[in-house]
Design a protein around this motif. Structure first.
Motif, PDB file in Angstrom:
ATOM      1  N   SER A  56       0.814  -1.217   0.000  1.00  8.66           N
ATOM      2  CA  SER A  56       0.000   0.000   0.000  1.00  8.66           C
ATOM      3  C   SER A  56       0.845   1.265   0.000  1.00  8.66           C
ATOM      4  CB  SER A  56      -0.934   0.014   1.219  1.00  8.66           C
ATOM      5  OG  SER A  56      -1.846  -1.061   1.163  1.00  8.66           O
ATOM      6  N   ALA A  57       2.157   1.135  -0.202  1.00  7.03           N
ATOM      7  CA  ALA A  57       3.025   2.312  -0.249  1.00  7.03           C
ATOM      8  C   ALA A  57       2.663   3.167  -1.454  1.00  7.03           C
ATOM      9  CB  ALA A  57       4.493   1.878  -0.333  1.00  7.03           C
ATOM     10  N   PRO A  58       2.753   4.492  -1.332  1.00  4.65           N
ATOM     11  CA  PRO A  58       2.424   5.360  -2.474  1.00  4.65           C
ATOM     12  C   PRO A  58       3.215   4.989  -3.725  1.00  4.65           C
ATOM     13  CG  PRO A  58       2.713   6.648  -0.470  1.00  4.65           C
ATOM     14  CD  PRO A  58       3.153   5.253  -0.144  1.00  4.65           C
ATOM     15  N   VAL A  59       2.565   5.150  -4.863  1.00  5.13           N
ATOM     16  CA  VAL A  59       3.183   4.823  -6.147  1.00  5.13           C
ATOM     17  C   VAL A  59       3.256   6.092  -6.983  1.00  5.13           C
ATOM     18  CG1 VAL A  59       3.016   3.441  -8.253  1.00  5.13           C
ATOM     19  CG2 VAL A  59       2.281   2.470  -6.054  1.00  5.13           C
ATOM     20  N   ASP A  60       4.439   6.390  -7.507  1.00  6.27           N
ATOM     21  CA  ASP A  60       4.653   7.582  -8.326  1.00  6.27           C
ATOM     22  C   ASP A  60       4.794   7.169  -9.789  1.00  6.27           C
ATOM     23  OD1 ASP A  60       5.331   9.957  -9.504  1.00  6.27           O
ATOM     24  OD2 ASP A  60       7.064  10.373  -8.218  1.00  6.27           O
ATOM     25  N   CYS A  61       3.759   7.455 -10.565  1.00  5.67           N
ATOM     26  CA  CYS A  61       3.783   7.178 -12.004  1.00  5.67           C
ATOM     27  C   CYS A  61       3.876   8.473 -12.800  1.00  5.67           C
ATOM     28  CB  CYS A  61       2.528   6.411 -12.410  1.00  5.67           C
ATOM     29  SG  CYS A  61       2.379   4.785 -11.665  1.00  5.67           S
ATOM     30  N   SER A  62       4.359   9.536 -12.170  1.00  2.00           N
ATOM     31  CA  SER A  62       4.399  10.829 -12.856  1.00  2.00           C
ATOM     32  C   SER A  62       5.277  10.790 -14.097  1.00  2.00           C
ATOM     33  CB  SER A  62       4.875  11.926 -11.897  1.00  2.00           C
ATOM     34  OG  SER A  62       6.150  11.609 -11.363  1.00  2.00           O
ATOM     35  N   GLY A  63       6.237   9.877 -14.128  1.00  2.00           N
ATOM     36  CA  GLY A  63       7.097   9.750 -15.304  1.00  2.00           C
ATOM     37  C   GLY A  63       6.563   8.796 -16.350  1.00  2.00           C
ATOM     38  N   GLY A  64       5.343   8.280 -16.162  1.00  2.00           N
ATOM     39  CA  GLY A  64       4.758   7.346 -17.119  1.00  2.00           C
ATOM     40  C   GLY A  64       5.052   5.913 -16.735  1.00  2.00           C
ATOM     41  N   GLY A  65       5.270   5.081 -17.736  1.00  2.00           N
ATOM     42  CA  GLY A  65       5.542   3.662 -17.487  1.00  2.00           C
ATOM     43  C   GLY A  65       4.271   2.886 -17.247  1.00  2.00           C
ATOM     44  N   THR A  66       4.256   2.076 -16.194  1.00  2.00           N
ATOM     45  CA  THR A  66       3.097   1.228 -15.898  1.00  2.00           C
ATOM     46  C   THR A  66       2.718   1.336 -14.427  1.00  2.00           C
ATOM     47  OG1 THR A  66       4.472  -0.704 -15.429  1.00  2.00           O
ATOM     48  CG2 THR A  66       3.702  -0.449 -17.700  1.00  2.00           C
ATOM     49  N   LEU A  67       1.470   1.004 -14.150  1.00  2.00           N
ATOM     50  CA  LEU A  67       0.948   0.910 -12.795  1.00  2.00           C
ATOM     51  C   LEU A  67       0.348  -0.469 -12.637  1.00  2.00           C
ATOM     52  CD1 LEU A  67      -0.103   2.001 -10.040  1.00  2.00           C
ATOM     53  CD2 LEU A  67      -2.101   2.885 -11.298  1.00  2.00           C
ATOM     54  N   ASP A  68       0.842  -1.243 -11.678  1.00  2.00           N
ATOM     55  CA  ASP A  68       0.323  -2.585 -11.418  1.00  2.00           C
ATOM     56  C   ASP A  68      -0.583  -2.551 -10.192  1.00  2.00           C
ATOM     57  OD1 ASP A  68       1.721  -3.957 -13.514  1.00  2.00           O
ATOM     58  OD2 ASP A  68       3.552  -3.764 -12.322  1.00  2.00           O
ATOM     59  N   LEU A  69      -1.762  -3.137 -10.317  1.00  2.00           N
ATOM     60  CA  LEU A  69      -2.741  -3.154  -9.234  1.00  2.00           C
ATOM     61  C   LEU A  69      -3.210  -4.578  -8.976  1.00  2.00           C
ATOM     62  CD1 LEU A  69      -4.974  -0.136 -10.378  1.00  2.00           C
ATOM     63  CD2 LEU A  69      -3.258  -0.122  -8.540  1.00  2.00           C
ATOM     64  N   ASP A  70      -3.485  -4.866  -7.710  1.00  2.00           N
ATOM     65  CA  ASP A  70      -4.114  -6.120  -7.293  1.00  2.00           C
ATOM     66  C   ASP A  70      -5.536  -5.754  -6.888  1.00  2.00           C
ATOM     67  OD1 ASP A  70      -1.269  -7.025  -7.191  1.00  2.00           O
ATOM     68  OD2 ASP A  70      -1.283  -5.888  -5.304  1.00  2.00           O
ATOM     69  N   THR A  71      -6.510  -6.198  -7.646  1.00  2.00           N
ATOM     70  CA  THR A  71      -7.883  -5.747  -7.412  1.00  2.00           C
ATOM     71  C   THR A  71      -8.793  -6.901  -7.015  1.00  2.00           C
ATOM     72  OG1 THR A  71      -8.822  -6.048  -9.646  1.00  2.00           O
ATOM     73  CG2 THR A  71      -7.494  -4.069  -9.269  1.00  2.00           C
ATOM     74  N   SER A  72      -9.803  -6.573  -6.219  1.00  2.00           N
ATOM     75  CA  SER A  72     -10.947  -7.447  -5.982  1.00  2.00           C
ATOM     76  C   SER A  72     -12.173  -6.667  -6.430  1.00  2.00           C
ATOM     77  CB  SER A  72     -11.062  -7.816  -4.504  1.00  2.00           C
ATOM     78  OG  SER A  72     -10.030  -8.684  -4.115  1.00  2.00           O
ATOM     79  N   LEU A  73     -12.911  -7.235  -7.382  1.00  2.00           N
ATOM     80  CA  LEU A  73     -14.060  -6.556  -7.972  1.00  2.00           C
ATOM     81  C   LEU A  73     -15.309  -7.383  -7.727  1.00  2.00           C
ATOM     82  CD1 LEU A  73     -12.463  -5.580 -11.424  1.00  2.00           C
ATOM     83  CD2 LEU A  73     -12.424  -4.291  -9.269  1.00  2.00           C
ATOM     84  N   VAL A  74     -16.465  -6.728  -7.776  1.00  2.00           N
ATOM     85  CA  VAL A  74     -17.731  -7.430  -7.593  1.00  2.00           C
ATOM     86  C   VAL A  74     -18.500  -7.453  -8.907  1.00  2.00           C
ATOM     87  CG1 VAL A  74     -17.955  -7.005  -5.119  1.00  2.00           C
ATOM     88  CG2 VAL A  74     -18.809  -5.305  -6.717  1.00  2.00           C
ATOM     89  N   PHE A  75     -19.137  -8.600  -9.151  1.00  2.00           N
ATOM     90  CA  PHE A  75     -19.893  -8.803 -10.381  1.00  2.00           C
ATOM     91  C   PHE A  75     -21.278  -9.327 -10.036  1.00  2.00           C
ATOM     92  CE2 PHE A  75     -15.403  -9.597 -11.524  1.00  2.00           C
ATOM     93  CZ  PHE A  75     -15.237  -8.593 -12.465  1.00  2.00           C
ATOM     94  N   GLY A  76     -22.246  -8.944 -10.860  1.00  2.00           N
ATOM     95  CA  GLY A  76     -23.588  -9.465 -10.705  1.00  2.00           C
ATOM     96  C   GLY A  76     -23.653 -10.941 -11.046  1.00  2.00           C
TER      97      GLY A  76
END
Length: 200
Positions: A56-76
């Protein structure tokens, strides 16, 4: 090796912040941890109910590149979602929606198909989840709806075997068109159908 299916969304870079906000609206409630603070290209900052590389440490993407996320989503619920939930360790959904995670998301601020577009790729973590992605209408609708809400131009379903995939949303139209078929014989033909990224 297991199946690694994904939904890939293509959008203008200026719409990434809004897309991430819309993605947060699909998140499972009560993530149980601190928000993830992300700095985007251009300096926009956003707090997300996810982790990045399970931190959960802050992520700095101000220079571009990629952002990796671990998500839990809800679906009907539909038949495919019910079948996915009918496994040991899964509680039956009480509110008509099922929490699914982890879904691994990669935001590329310059997509591989068109450098003036960004992309958001949502990868299934297991073979069972890949089959859910393939067979569930509500999962497909969630990702095509996210594309629409984010002002995206295209959503692809990718089966991760090197084949070019299937177009499931394009410029406001819901469809099921394989790349390699008559309408889109190759990826270049599909990308040519996207509007100029400086307009719209």
């Amino acid at each position: 090796m297991g199946l690694t299916y994904s939904y890939d969304i293509y959008l203008r870079p200026r719409n990434v912040a809004g897309a991430l906000t819309a993605l947060a609206d699909l998140a499972a409630p009560d993530p149980g941890g601190p928000p993830l603070h992300v700095t985007l290209p251009g300096g926009d900052r956003i707090a997300l109910p996810f982790t990045s590389n399970f931190e959960s440490a802050p992520v700095d993407c101000s220079g571009g590149g990629t952002l990796d996320l671990d998500t839990s989503l809800v679906f009907g619920l539909d038949d495919a979602v019910r079948a996915y939930a009918d496994r040991p360790g899964y509680a039956p959904p009480a509110d008509g929606r099922l929490r699914v995670g982890y879904i691994y998301a990669t935001v590329r601020f310059r997509s591989g198909h068109h450098p003036d577009y960004a992309s958001m790729e949502f990868w299934a973590a297991t073979s069972a989840m890949s089959r859910l992605f393939e067979h569930s209408a509500t999962v497909r609708e969630a990702f095509t709806g996210l594309t629409a809400d984010a002002g995206g131009v295209c959503c692809l379903f990718d089966i991760g075997d090197g084949s070019p995939g299937e177009v499931c949303w394009l410029n406001g139209e819901t469809l099921r068109e394989p790349i390699g078929g008559p309408r889109f014989p190759d990826v270049d033909t599909l990308v040519a159908a996207w509007p100029d990224p400086g307009t719209g």
